[in-house]
Motif scaffolding. Structure first.
Motif, PDB file in Angstrom:
ATOM      1  N   ALA A  44     -35.184  79.570  16.349  1.00 20.71           N
ATOM      2  CA  ALA A  44     -34.668  79.056  15.078  1.00 20.71           C
ATOM      3  C   ALA A  44     -33.335  79.714  14.707  1.00 20.71           C
ATOM      4  O   ALA A  44     -32.693  79.308  13.740  1.00 20.71           O
ATOM      5  CB  ALA A  44     -35.687  79.280  13.965  1.00 20.71           C
ATOM      6  N   ARG A  45     -32.947  80.702  15.485  1.00 21.97           N
ATOM      7  CA  ARG A  45     -31.680  81.411  15.248  1.00 21.97           C
ATOM      8  C   ARG A  45     -31.599  81.982  13.829  1.00 21.97           C
ATOM      9  O   ARG A  45     -30.638  81.715  13.089  1.00 21.97           O
ATOM     10  CB  ARG A  45     -30.483  80.501  15.514  1.00 21.97           C
ATOM     11  N   ILE A  46     -32.611  82.741  13.473  1.00 18.73           N
ATOM     12  CA  ILE A  46     -32.615  83.440  12.191  1.00 18.73           C
ATOM     13  C   ILE A  46     -32.573  84.937  12.469  1.00 18.73           C
ATOM     14  O   ILE A  46     -33.344  85.442  13.291  1.00 18.73           O
ATOM     15  CB  ILE A  46     -33.875  83.107  11.364  1.00 18.73           C
ATOM     16  N   TRP A  95     -26.092  81.299  14.045  1.00 19.88           N
ATOM     17  CA  TRP A  95     -27.228  82.051  13.507  1.00 19.88           C
ATOM     18  C   TRP A  95     -27.214  82.004  11.983  1.00 19.88           C
ATOM     19  O   TRP A  95     -26.158  81.868  11.370  1.00 19.88           O
ATOM     20  CB  TRP A  95     -27.160  83.508  13.963  1.00 19.88           C
ATOM     21  N   LEU A  96     -28.409  82.134  11.415  1.00 18.75           N
ATOM     22  CA  LEU A  96     -28.523  82.236   9.963  1.00 18.75           C
ATOM     23  C   LEU A  96     -28.911  83.670   9.608  1.00 18.75           C
ATOM     24  O   LEU A  96     -30.022  84.108   9.921  1.00 18.75           O
ATOM     25  CB  LEU A  96     -29.592  81.280   9.429  1.00 18.75           C
ATOM     26  N   ILE A 116     -37.887  78.804   5.700  1.00 19.21           N
ATOM     27  CA  ILE A 116     -36.608  78.683   6.406  1.00 19.21           C
ATOM     28  C   ILE A 116     -36.863  78.401   7.882  1.00 19.21           C
ATOM     29  O   ILE A 116     -36.220  77.546   8.492  1.00 19.21           O
ATOM     30  CB  ILE A 116     -35.780  79.976   6.239  1.00 19.21           C
ATOM     31  N   TRP A 117     -37.831  79.110   8.446  1.00 20.46           N
ATOM     32  CA  TRP A 117     -38.155  78.960   9.868  1.00 20.46           C
ATOM     33  C   TRP A 117     -38.631  77.543  10.164  1.00 20.46           C
ATOM     34  O   TRP A 117     -38.212  76.926  11.140  1.00 20.46           O
ATOM     35  CB  TRP A 117     -39.223  79.985  10.262  1.00 20.46           C
ATOM     36  N   GLU A 119     -37.969  74.828   8.567  1.00 18.37           N
ATOM     37  CA  GLU A 119     -36.840  73.905   8.451  1.00 18.37           C
ATOM     38  C   GLU A 119     -35.945  73.966   9.678  1.00 18.37           C
ATOM     39  O   GLU A 119     -35.570  72.962  10.255  1.00 18.37           O
ATOM     40  CB  GLU A 119     -36.055  74.255   7.198  1.00 18.37           C
ATOM     41  N   ARG A 120     -35.620  75.184  10.111  1.00 19.15           N
ATOM     42  CA  ARG A 120     -34.673  75.339  11.221  1.00 19.15           C
ATOM     43  C   ARG A 120     -35.314  75.032  12.571  1.00 19.15           C
ATOM     44  O   ARG A 120     -34.640  74.561  13.485  1.00 19.15           O
ATOM     45  CB  ARG A 120     -34.091  76.745  11.223  1.00 19.15           C
ATOM     46  N   ARG A 121     -36.606  75.290  12.692  1.00 20.50           N
ATOM     47  CA  ARG A 121     -37.300  75.006  13.930  1.00 20.50           C
ATOM     48  C   ARG A 121     -37.207  73.523  14.261  1.00 20.50           C
ATOM     49  O   ARG A 121     -37.078  73.112  15.411  1.00 20.50           O
ATOM     50  CB  ARG A 121     -38.760  75.433  13.792  1.00 20.50           C
ATOM     51  N   ARG A 123     -34.874  71.484  13.053  1.00 21.61           N
ATOM     52  CA  ARG A 123     -33.478  71.037  13.117  1.00 21.61           C
ATOM     53  C   ARG A 123     -32.854  71.386  14.471  1.00 21.61           C
ATOM     54  O   ARG A 123     -32.096  70.606  15.040  1.00 21.61           O
ATOM     55  CB  ARG A 123     -32.681  71.719  12.001  1.00 21.61           C
ATOM     56  N   ILE A 124     -33.183  72.563  14.967  1.00 19.33           N
ATOM     57  CA  ILE A 124     -32.549  73.037  16.193  1.00 19.33           C
ATOM     58  C   ILE A 124     -33.497  72.782  17.360  1.00 19.33           C
ATOM     59  O   ILE A 124     -34.608  73.262  17.385  1.00 19.33           O
ATOM     60  CB  ILE A 124     -32.228  74.538  16.085  1.00 19.33           C
TER      61      ILE A 124
END
Ligand code: ZN
Length: 125
Positions: A44-46, A95-96, A116-117, A119-121, A123-124
């Motif tokens: 997720a690039r967090i 990255w966020l 957040i995870w 949502e990003r999981r 999206r990416i």
């Protein structure tokens, strides 16, 4: 002799435990990333930083020591500027950066990170 800090009261450890309880898997100490984030969700690039209230000059608990006040003001201000620069360096490759204060309730911070995870999981890919 000074007592060692209790490990389970460490805000970073508490947050990691709260994330595990929510079924999240992550890596710790992203040494290859700018600013060496404390907790990393690679897919997720967090990049998560658990910031100490003193060193990162928390608006609620940040204080300046009475001795060498000017020196401390410059040092802590430089820390804040450096934090922002690291965030920019993380954002550039996608990255966020997420900052959690050591005073944040670990379960609240973990809930936020899970949202957040999720949502990003998605999206990416
Ligand atoms: Zn604080």
């Amino acid at each position: 002799m000074q007592k060692m800090p209790r490990r389970d009261t460490n805000p970073e450890v508490q947050l990691r435990r709260a994330l595990h309880q929510r079924g999240l898997r992550f890596r710790i100490h992203g040494t290859e990333l700018p600013g060496r984030p404390d907790i990393v969700f690679p897919r997720a690039r967090i990049a998560v930083f658990v910031d100490g209230c003193f060193w990162h000059y928390c608006p609620d608990h940040g204080t300046l020591p009475k001795n060498n006040r000017d020196w401390w003001a410059a040092k802590l201000e430089a820390n804040v500027v450096r934090d922002r620069a690291k965030d920019d360096a993380l954002r550039a490759p996608g990255w966020l950066p997420v900052h959690v204060w050591e005073h944040d309730e670990p379960s609240d911070a973990a809930d936020t990170l899970r949202s957040i995870w999720e949502e990003r999981r998605n999206r990416i890919r």
